[in-house]
Design a protein around this motif. Structure first.
Motif, PDB file in Angstrom:
ATOM      1  N   LEU A  26       0.836  -1.197   0.000  1.00  0.00           N
ATOM      2  CA  LEU A  26       0.000   0.000   0.000  1.00  0.00           C
ATOM      3  C   LEU A  26       0.872   1.248   0.000  1.00  0.00           C
ATOM      4  O   LEU A  26       1.793   1.371   0.808  1.00  0.00           O
ATOM      5  CB  LEU A  26      -0.897   0.004   1.243  1.00  0.00           C
ATOM      6  CG  LEU A  26      -1.756   1.248   1.478  1.00  0.00           C
ATOM      7  CD1 LEU A  26      -2.755   1.447   0.342  1.00  0.00           C
ATOM      8  CD2 LEU A  26      -2.488   1.153   2.817  1.00  0.00           C
ATOM      9  N   LEU A  27       0.560   2.158  -0.916  1.00  0.00           N
ATOM     10  CA  LEU A  27       1.139   3.499  -0.920  1.00  0.00           C
ATOM     11  C   LEU A  27       0.003   4.484  -0.715  1.00  0.00           C
ATOM     12  O   LEU A  27      -1.054   4.358  -1.337  1.00  0.00           O
ATOM     13  CB  LEU A  27       1.846   3.779  -2.247  1.00  0.00           C
ATOM     14  CG  LEU A  27       2.443   5.188  -2.410  1.00  0.00           C
ATOM     15  CD1 LEU A  27       3.581   5.421  -1.419  1.00  0.00           C
ATOM     16  CD2 LEU A  27       2.922   5.416  -3.840  1.00  0.00           C
ATOM     17  N   GLN A 187      -6.666  -2.530   0.469  1.00  0.00           N
ATOM     18  CA  GLN A 187      -7.426  -1.791  -0.536  1.00  0.00           C
ATOM     19  C   GLN A 187      -8.501  -0.930   0.120  1.00  0.00           C
ATOM     20  O   GLN A 187      -8.751   0.201  -0.312  1.00  0.00           O
ATOM     21  CB  GLN A 187      -8.053  -2.766  -1.538  1.00  0.00           C
ATOM     22  CG  GLN A 187      -8.592  -2.106  -2.793  1.00  0.00           C
ATOM     23  CD  GLN A 187      -7.506  -1.498  -3.664  1.00  0.00           C
ATOM     24  OE1 GLN A 187      -6.352  -1.923  -3.613  1.00  0.00           O
ATOM     25  NE2 GLN A 187      -7.868  -0.515  -4.476  1.00  0.00           N
ATOM     26  N   ALA A 188      -9.132  -1.457   1.158  1.00  0.00           N
ATOM     27  CA  ALA A 188     -10.146  -0.682   1.877  1.00  0.00           C
ATOM     28  C   ALA A 188      -9.535   0.581   2.483  1.00  0.00           C
ATOM     29  O   ALA A 188     -10.147   1.658   2.452  1.00  0.00           O
ATOM     30  CB  ALA A 188     -10.788  -1.540   2.961  1.00  0.00           C
ATOM     31  N   LEU A 189      -8.330   0.471   3.018  1.00  0.00           N
ATOM     32  CA  LEU A 189      -7.654   1.644   3.574  1.00  0.00           C
ATOM     33  C   LEU A 189      -7.331   2.657   2.479  1.00  0.00           C
ATOM     34  O   LEU A 189      -7.486   3.866   2.665  1.00  0.00           O
ATOM     35  CB  LEU A 189      -6.373   1.214   4.292  1.00  0.00           C
ATOM     36  CG  LEU A 189      -6.575   0.478   5.618  1.00  0.00           C
ATOM     37  CD1 LEU A 189      -5.293  -0.231   6.044  1.00  0.00           C
ATOM     38  CD2 LEU A 189      -7.041   1.438   6.710  1.00  0.00           C
ATOM     39  N   ARG A 198     -10.037   6.878   7.197  1.00  0.00           N
ATOM     40  CA  ARG A 198      -8.968   5.874   7.171  1.00  0.00           C
ATOM     41  C   ARG A 198      -8.514   5.533   8.588  1.00  0.00           C
ATOM     42  O   ARG A 198      -8.260   4.362   8.900  1.00  0.00           O
ATOM     43  CB  ARG A 198      -7.792   6.378   6.336  1.00  0.00           C
ATOM     44  CG  ARG A 198      -6.655   5.357   6.213  1.00  0.00           C
ATOM     45  CD  ARG A 198      -5.597   5.802   5.219  1.00  0.00           C
ATOM     46  NE  ARG A 198      -6.167   5.915   3.888  1.00  0.00           N
ATOM     47  CZ  ARG A 198      -6.255   7.051   3.210  1.00  0.00           C
ATOM     48  NH1 ARG A 198      -5.810   8.186   3.730  1.00  0.00           N
ATOM     49  NH2 ARG A 198      -6.794   7.067   2.004  1.00  0.00           N
ATOM     50  N   ALA A 199      -8.408   6.525   9.447  1.00  0.00           N
ATOM     51  CA  ALA A 199      -7.996   6.270  10.827  1.00  0.00           C
ATOM     52  C   ALA A 199      -9.004   5.366  11.534  1.00  0.00           C
ATOM     53  O   ALA A 199      -8.628   4.427  12.247  1.00  0.00           O
ATOM     54  CB  ALA A 199      -7.842   7.591  11.578  1.00  0.00           C
ATOM     55  N   ILE A 203      -8.289   1.439  12.912  1.00  0.00           N
ATOM     56  CA  ILE A 203      -8.563   0.948  14.268  1.00  0.00           C
ATOM     57  C   ILE A 203      -9.482  -0.266  14.216  1.00  0.00           C
ATOM     58  O   ILE A 203      -9.262  -1.267  14.909  1.00  0.00           O
ATOM     59  CB  ILE A 203      -9.173   2.071  15.128  1.00  0.00           C
ATOM     60  CG1 ILE A 203      -8.135   3.171  15.377  1.00  0.00           C
ATOM     61  CG2 ILE A 203      -9.679   1.516  16.460  1.00  0.00           C
ATOM     62  CD1 ILE A 203      -8.688   4.401  16.063  1.00  0.00           C
ATOM     63  N   THR A 204     -10.509  -0.202  13.369  1.00  0.00           N
ATOM     64  CA  THR A 204     -11.440  -1.324  13.245  1.00  0.00           C
ATOM     65  C   THR A 204     -10.729  -2.583  12.768  1.00  0.00           C
ATOM     66  O   THR A 204     -10.957  -3.685  13.296  1.00  0.00           O
ATOM     67  CB  THR A 204     -12.577  -0.968  12.272  1.00  0.00           C
ATOM     68  OG1 THR A 204     -13.307   0.143  12.799  1.00  0.00           O
ATOM     69  CG2 THR A 204     -13.523  -2.144  12.076  1.00  0.00           C
ATOM     70  N   LEU A 205      -9.847  -2.456  11.773  1.00  0.00           N
ATOM     71  CA  LEU A 205      -9.118  -3.617  11.260  1.00  0.00           C
ATOM     72  C   LEU A 205      -8.209  -4.219  12.328  1.00  0.00           C
ATOM     73  O   LEU A 205      -8.112  -5.450  12.457  1.00  0.00           O
ATOM     74  CB  LEU A 205      -8.298  -3.223  10.034  1.00  0.00           C
ATOM     75  CG  LEU A 205      -9.086  -2.916   8.761  1.00  0.00           C
ATOM     76  CD1 LEU A 205      -8.152  -2.395   7.672  1.00  0.00           C
ATOM     77  CD2 LEU A 205      -9.835  -4.149   8.269  1.00  0.00           C
TER      78      LEU A 205
END
Length: 222
Positions: A26-27, A187-189, A198-199, A203-205
């Motif tokens: 991820l970038l 990908q979700a992020l 995103r934050a 945390i959820t992940l």
């Protein structure tokens, strides 16, 4: 003084974008991604990017390819980065630092060049990525509680002093990129509209991974 004097403008970004498909990588805008480039086609990609604005895109394949197979179709969204540092090695590799610039939508894949893939890129949905991002407010108590358990699960070596010193925005970017999540989670992020979202997703992940832990690490791509 502009804090990002070499940052490209929207009109500077190419319509046809070279891409480097990598699963689980991820970038994000303003994130820094180290790359060890050794395949001939990606050496060609980096060399061409150095001559043409230093920009190329990181994107994930929709399915992780079996070793030795070509990556198949890619996701619709990736993130372009600018080469901000590179060095050559004696054994023919390029060590690259890619700094995230702006996400993009894939309009279509076009003819490859020198072995590497290229896409027609639409930057408009993410033009706000090019503006300096305001800082955000993160629930540090929840984040740190989940991160400490997650890091223990995966035996991660974390610089806790650096985490304490980082801004909420920088911390969200660096952890989203560095944590060994599965490709769909990465990908979700990436596709979160704003940094605050995103934050919360990060945390959820982390909390979900901790809750699912059953005495041994999940199968993750390091």
């Amino acid at each position: 003084m502009d804090p990002r004097p070499f940052h490209p403008r929207l009109e500077d970004l190419p319509r046809i974008l070279p891409i480097f498909p990598l699963p689980g990588v991820l970038l994000l805008p303003d994130g820094k991604l180290p790359l060890n480039v050794f395949e001939p086609r990606y050496l060609a990609l980096v060399q061409d990017a150095l001559a043409w604005g230093r920009v190329f895109g990181m994107i994930q394949p929709q399915k992780t390819p079996v070793e030795g197979e070509e990556a198949g179709p890619v996701f619709d969204t990736g993130c372009a980065g600018r080469i901000t540092a590179f060095s050559e090695t004696d054994d023919g590799r390029l060590l690259v630092t890619l700094t995230g610039v702006c996400r993009f939508k894939v309009v279509e894949e076009v003819e490859s060049n020198r072995g590497y893939r290229r896409v027609a890129a639409d930057w408009e949905p993410f033009r706000h990525d090019l503006e300096p991002a305001p800082d955000i407010s993160v629930d540090r108590r929840r984040l740190m509680a989940a991160l400490k358990k997650f890091s223990k699960m995966h035996s991660l070596d974390i610089n806790w002093k650096a985490i304490d010193a980082a801004s909420d925005l920088a911390l969200t970017v660096s952890l989203s990129m560095a944590c060994p999540f599965e490709p769909p989670e990465k990908q979700a992020l990436l596709e979160c509209r704003e940094a605050e979202q995103r934050a919360a997703t990060l945390i959820t992940l982390l909390e979900m991974a901790v809750a699912e832990y059953k005495g041994g690490p999940r199968s993750v791509r390091q």
